[in-house]
Enzyme design. Structure first.
Site, PDB file in Angstrom:
ATOM      1  N   PRO A  64      49.733  79.797  76.649  1.00 40.27           N
ATOM      2  CA  PRO A  64      48.604  80.261  75.836  1.00 40.27           C
ATOM      3  C   PRO A  64      47.231  79.841  76.359  1.00 40.27           C
ATOM      4  CG  PRO A  64      49.780  78.478  74.735  1.00 40.27           C
ATOM      5  CD  PRO A  64      50.593  78.847  75.931  1.00 40.27           C
ATOM      6  N   LYS A  65      47.182  78.943  77.350  1.00 37.72           N
ATOM      7  CA  LYS A  65      45.883  78.533  77.883  1.00 37.72           C
ATOM      8  C   LYS A  65      45.625  79.106  79.281  1.00 37.72           C
ATOM      9  CE  LYS A  65      45.328  74.469  75.073  1.00 37.72           C
ATOM     10  NZ  LYS A  65      44.899  73.079  74.971  1.00 37.72           N
ATOM     11  N   ASN A  66      46.390  80.116  79.647  1.00 34.24           N
ATOM     12  CA  ASN A  66      46.171  80.764  80.930  1.00 34.24           C
ATOM     13  C   ASN A  66      45.089  81.829  80.793  1.00 34.24           C
ATOM     14  OD1 ASN A  66      46.932  83.431  82.508  1.00 34.24           O
ATOM     15  ND2 ASN A  66      47.621  81.724  83.772  1.00 34.24           N
TER      16      ASN A  66
END
Lengths: 173, 306
Positions: free
Chosen positions: B111-113
């Site tokens: 989710p933090k890409n």
């Protein structure tokens, strides 16, 4: 809009790349690749109601983007012209509130090694470095140092990595 | 040199008959004097040597699409591969429904890409279909309610497609779960700024909204930033909204320990040109907010000098 992407075929655009473009142009002393006036307006639009800067207009103020914005304005040479005393005070006091012992990157988020650099050096750029509690910052950074491997991690007890090691060391200054 | 190794049951491209027409381009490396040589796995080298060859050849086929699946799995941050994948989708004129599902699954895993969120944005721009995004971002935020990428994506969708109507309710829900969620407070400001705007009725209403949360947790920075931010960003005067001063005064008199009560009161006094009162507060803050003692000393000196 004045912002920058990181590749010509099209990527996301935000304050990080405005900062990168400013660094490159500053080092080369060649600003033909940057519309400084437009980029400045974009960055100012990123200053949120909190006083810090988000990655884009309307986005949450964040220690990383606040550094990128303030640093870019300084590099572009437009900081003094557009950052009136009122704006400067708002970002300065937002940055100062990031400090508990170490620094966090946003209100009500945990402190993290790398923000000692992002927020700490932003404060230096703003002329507020003397308002930092150096003992508290130092004490926190020491806890995030890895005893056996060396280097720094974001939080105590986590594995160290190059990013947090670099920013931890920088944050000690 | 080709060697046949099955790595964890996955066939190497180098030994796949379907790829025998392709000459892989090996990853660049420096045998003699590597500075910081990345230790690529055999799988990584295999996938990327074929990825490089396909991109060189400008092949936009179905097998190339599957190859990008592997390349993305090996390095989800490789924005060149993601871009090439979009070119394949364009060339093949593919229906984007499956691709939306693919992007959702990568978002779920990472989710933090940055790249996957940008990819999803591109898909939406291509198809015009933003119908799943509020649910997607809500799902992501239910796992990490401050995920900067998720908030960024939600704000982009809401603004780009003018879908403001559910947002204040969503903020209410999140603040009921965690009134310290600063991202939710920021979203509230963003929504109001871009939909109803800051009329004096709205300002009064929102200051009271902030006040209600301040009463629950007077030392919570978020509603204080919100209230003070509304005043400052819109160049308003504290004197036009006396309820805020009343709140601060009553909290102060009840000895509620909160540096935000103090600093807000100080700002209110400064606006009212009540220097003495502000200076008293700064004096108090040197002790109560001792981390920032040098700053409060400076503010005090500033007033003394003026």
């Amino acid at each position: 809009s004045g912002s920058f992407q990181c590749a010509s075929f099209g990527t996301e655009s935000d304050a990080r790349f405005v900062y990168c473009a400013s660094c490159i142009s500053y080092m080369l002393q060649d600003w033909r690749g940057v519309d400084r006036s437009l980029a400045t307006q974009f960055l100012l639009s990123c200053q949120s109601y909190e006083g810090g800067f988000g990655q884009n207009t309307g986005r949450e103020a964040h220690g990383g983007s606040t550094f990128c914005s303030v640093a870019a304005l300084k590099l572009m040479g437009t900081f003094d012209e557009v950052m009136c005393e009122e704006r400067r005070q708002r970002v300065l006091s937002w940055c100062l509130r990031r400090q508990e012992t170490g620094f966090n990157g946003r209100p009500n988020k945990p402190k993290d090694t790398c923000y000692s650099f992002w927020v700490g050096s932003c404060l230096k750029l703003l002329g507020g470095q003397d308002f930092i509690n150096k003992e508290g910052n130092f004490a926190f950074l020491m806890t995030t140092q890895d005893r056996y491997m060396g280097g720094f991690s974001k939080w105590e007890g986590y594995l160290p990595d190059p990013l947090h090691s670099y920013f931890g060391l920088s944050g000690l200054y | 040199l080709l060697y046949t190794i099955k790595f964890e049951g996955i066939m190497m491209y180098a030994e796949s008959p379907e790829w025998s027409d392709i000459v892989p381009i090996p990853l660049p490396h420096n045998d003699k004097d590597p500075v910081v040589q990345i230790m690529y796995s055999d799988r990584f080298k295999d996938v990327y040597s074929y990825m490089a060859a396909i991109m060189e050849k400008k092949e936009y086929s179905h097998r190339a699409l599957l190859l990008t699946n592997d390349a993305i799995e090996c390095n989800t941050a490789n924005y060149t591969v993601w871009h090439y994948r979009r070119e394949i989708l364009r060339h093949l004129k593919m229906d984007l429904k499956e691709e939306m599902e693919f992007s959702a699954s990568v978002i779920e895993e990472q989710p933090k890409n940055y790249q996957v969120w940008h990819h999803r944005r591109c898909l939406i721009e291509m198809s015009g279909d933003h119908s799943l995004e509020l649910e997607l971002t809500a799902e992501s935020l239910s796992q990490d309610n401050k995920n900067y990428h998720a908030w960024d994506h939600r704000q982009w969708v809401v603004q780009q497609y003018n879908v403001w109507d559910k947002e204040l309710e969503y903020v209410d829900e999140l603040l009921a779960l965690d009134l310290r969620n600063n991202s939710a407070w920021n979203h509230r400001y963003f929504v109001i700024e871009n939909s109803e705007g800051w009329s004096s009725e709205t300002v009064a209403r929102e200051l009271e909204y902030a006040a209600s949360f301040i009463r629950k947790a007077p030392n919570n920075e978020s509603p204080w930033n919100y209230a003070n931010g509304i005043i400052k960003k819109n160049k308003l005067r504290y004197s036009d909204f006396p309820k805020l001063k009343e709140l601060c005064t009553s909290l102060y008199e009840s000895h509620v320990p909160s540096n935000f009560v103090l600093s807000t009161l100080a700002d209110i006094h400064i606006e009212a040109e009540n220097k003495e009162a502000a200076m008293e507060i700064f004096e108090e803050m040197k002790e109560k907010d001792s981390i920032r003692v040098n700053y409060w000393t400076f503010r005090l000196q500033q007033l003394q000098g003026s």
